[in-house]
Write a protein that holds these residues in place. Structure first.
Motif, PDB file in Angstrom:
ATOM      1  N   ARG A 181       0.837  -1.200   0.000  1.00 29.44           N
ATOM      2  CA  ARG A 181       0.000   0.000   0.000  1.00 29.44           C
ATOM      3  C   ARG A 181       0.870   1.248   0.000  1.00 29.44           C
ATOM      4  O   ARG A 181       1.915   1.301   0.657  1.00 29.44           O
ATOM      5  N   PHE A 207     -10.039  -2.920  -1.063  1.00 34.33           N
ATOM      6  CA  PHE A 207      -8.714  -2.729  -0.485  1.00 34.33           C
ATOM      7  C   PHE A 207      -8.718  -1.789   0.721  1.00 34.33           C
ATOM      8  O   PHE A 207      -7.658  -1.557   1.313  1.00 34.33           O
ATOM      9  N   ASP A 208      -9.888  -1.283   1.093  1.00 34.50           N
ATOM     10  CA  ASP A 208      -9.974  -0.584   2.372  1.00 34.50           C
ATOM     11  C   ASP A 208     -10.118  -1.570   3.524  1.00 34.50           C
ATOM     12  O   ASP A 208      -9.973  -1.186   4.687  1.00 34.50           O
ATOM     13  N   GLU A 209     -10.405  -2.836   3.222  1.00 34.55           N
ATOM     14  CA  GLU A 209     -10.383  -3.877   4.236  1.00 34.55           C
ATOM     15  C   GLU A 209      -8.938  -4.208   4.597  1.00 34.55           C
ATOM     16  O   GLU A 209      -8.052  -4.158   3.734  1.00 34.55           O
ATOM     17  N   HIS A 210      -8.720  -4.605   5.843  1.00 34.01           N
ATOM     18  CA  HIS A 210      -7.368  -4.980   6.257  1.00 34.01           C
ATOM     19  C   HIS A 210      -6.891  -6.218   5.508  1.00 34.01           C
ATOM     20  O   HIS A 210      -5.740  -6.295   5.050  1.00 34.01           O
ATOM     21  N   THR A 211      -7.783  -7.208   5.373  1.00 37.74           N
ATOM     22  CA  THR A 211      -7.466  -8.434   4.648  1.00 37.74           C
ATOM     23  C   THR A 211      -8.529  -8.635   3.569  1.00 37.74           C
ATOM     24  O   THR A 211      -9.566  -9.254   3.818  1.00 37.74           O
ATOM     25  N   PRO A 212      -8.308  -8.103   2.379  1.00 36.99           N
ATOM     26  CA  PRO A 212      -9.334  -8.210   1.328  1.00 36.99           C
ATOM     27  C   PRO A 212      -9.562  -9.655   0.905  1.00 36.99           C
ATOM     28  O   PRO A 212      -8.666 -10.490   0.952  1.00 36.99           O
ATOM     29  N   GLY A 254     -11.645   1.077  -3.191  1.00 33.35           N
ATOM     30  CA  GLY A 254     -10.838   1.515  -2.055  1.00 33.35           C
ATOM     31  C   GLY A 254     -10.431   2.960  -2.236  1.00 33.35           C
ATOM     32  O   GLY A 254     -10.017   3.356  -3.328  1.00 33.35           O
ATOM     33  N   HIS A 257      -5.682   4.009  -0.265  1.00 32.63           N
ATOM     34  CA  HIS A 257      -4.312   3.770  -0.704  1.00 32.63           C
ATOM     35  C   HIS A 257      -4.256   3.361  -2.172  1.00 32.63           C
ATOM     36  O   HIS A 257      -5.201   2.771  -2.692  1.00 32.63           O
ATOM     37  N   PRO A 353     -15.346   1.385   5.658  1.00 33.43           N
ATOM     38  CA  PRO A 353     -14.006   1.371   6.266  1.00 33.43           C
ATOM     39  C   PRO A 353     -13.191   2.601   5.923  1.00 33.43           C
ATOM     40  O   PRO A 353     -12.419   3.092   6.755  1.00 33.43           O
ATOM     41  N   ASN A 357     -11.737   4.870   8.964  1.00 24.94           N
ATOM     42  CA  ASN A 357     -10.290   4.894   9.180  1.00 24.94           C
ATOM     43  C   ASN A 357      -9.633   6.188   8.743  1.00 24.94           C
ATOM     44  O   ASN A 357      -8.411   6.300   8.761  1.00 24.94           O
TER      45      ASN A 357
END
Length: 358
Positions: A181, A207-212, A254, A257, A353, A357
């Motif tokens: 990222r 990709f805003d999830e921690h683990t997509p 996302g 990033h 998310p 965040n």
């Protein structure tokens, strides 16, 4: 009587009891056996037989295994025969970009060459589908190879999968790996939006999830905003048949990033769990959100908030350079550090998310 002198006796005595006489017949029998072996070893036939027997056994083993594997109608047995030698991969795959437009975002350290800028100045929508030696798709390939990213909302990866085994291949998971990222790219934005509705979408990486992970897609992007849904494999299955092709269509989203990634596919064949990695000619795929200074506000359902006159606040993007589609050719935006980006800088709902965040 004269005394006897010491020394050897000239007489030959009888052999002592229990001792074996060294007779000529004993030597002849031993020499005869040894001579026969020596003569046999020296013959060409001995070496032919010595080399031929293991070779014959090896050939027979291969033939029997190969023929048996093809004759026995058990998929697992047939997969362990000549098929595995001829085609060691369980799955044959291919990947292509099917983005609805020709959008690309360059990181700050990557700039267009003079030849690429000259091409853009003369390019128009009329050139789409032409048989020119150099096209907009060639430009995209060059820039992607150099590190350019697709706008995250425009990415549409098409992965073709073909089973290469007699057994069924059960796909159990699809998810991004080797994720890196970065801050959103803010070098050059090549803005050639879609002129049609794009392709039917199947699954999504958020990709805003921690683990997509692969998720279903809610919304259609026209009457309702596109949002990630449930994990895709809780509601769907994917089984690859021998010689049959299936296609995955993957969208990304996302806002936080720029991301580079590859795609891992986990599958099961019989009781064996295996995986493969999908990539862009060895390189990772790359996506980036638009580098927005501010965003168009939305409500809890992702709908743009408007006033009583149905007006809404447009968000603004910021780049070193922006090339956008004009009339009829591409134009270079004179003030790219603050450019009204309309729908490109629409915000996410408060519960997303990206908002939580931020």
């Amino acid at each position: 009587m004269p005394a006897r002198r010491g020394g050897k006796s000239n007489s030959v005595g009888r052999p002592r009891k229990g001792s074996q006489a060294n007779t000529g017949s004993g030597r002849k029998k031993s020499d005869t056996t040894e001579s026969r072996w020596r003569r046999w070893i020296k013959k060409p036939g001995f070496w032919a037989v010595s080399a031929g027997i293991p070779l014959a056994i090896a050939v027979a083993t291969v033939v029997v295994n190969g023929v048996a594997a093809d004759m026995i109608d058990i998929p697992a047995v047939r997969d362990n025969g000549p098929r595995r030698i001829q085609d060691p991969d369980d799955i044959r795959w291919d990947v292509r970009y099917e983005d609805p437009g020709a959008q690309l975002i360059l990181p700050r350290n990557l700039r267009l060459t003079a030849q690429q800028e000259a091409f853009l100045k003369n390019w128009s929508l009329a050139d789409v589908g032409s048989d020119a030696k150099y096209t907009i798709r060639d430009l995209q390939r060059e820039l992607r190879a150099a590190g350019a990213a697709t706008p995250v909302s425009d990415m549409n990866l098409i992965i073709s999968l073909e089973g290469r085994r007699h057994q069924d291949l059960n796909v159990e998971a699809v998810y991004p790996v080797e994720i890196r990222r970065f801050a959103p790219y803010d070098g050059t934005w090549l803005n050639i939006p879609s002129q049609d509705g794009g392709s039917t979408l199947q699954m999504m990486f958020d990709f805003d999830e921690h683990t997509p992970k692969a998720r279903t897609i809610r919304g259609n992007g026209e009457t309702s905003p596109i949002r990630p849904g449930l994990p895709w494999f809780t509601k769907n299955t994917l089984t690859l048949k021998d010689g049959k092709q299936d296609t995955l269509s993957i969208k990304t989203m996302g806002l936080m990033h720029a991301v580079t990634f590859k795609v891992r596919i986990d599958y099961r064949i019989g009781n064996d769990h295996r995986s493969l990695i999908v990539h862009d000619h060895g390189r990772p795929f790359a996506v980036s959100p638009i580098n927005c200074l501010d965003r168009t506000p939305v409500d809890d359902k992702g709908r743009i908030i408007t006033d009583k006159h149905d007006n809404w606040k447009a968000g603004n993007a910021s780049y070193e350079n922006i090339w956008t589609l004009g009339t009829p050719t591409m134009v270079k935006v004179p003030h790219p550090r603050r450019w009204s980006a309309n729908i490109w800088c629409v915000d996410e709902p408060p519960h997303s998310p990206a908002r939580q965040n931020r």
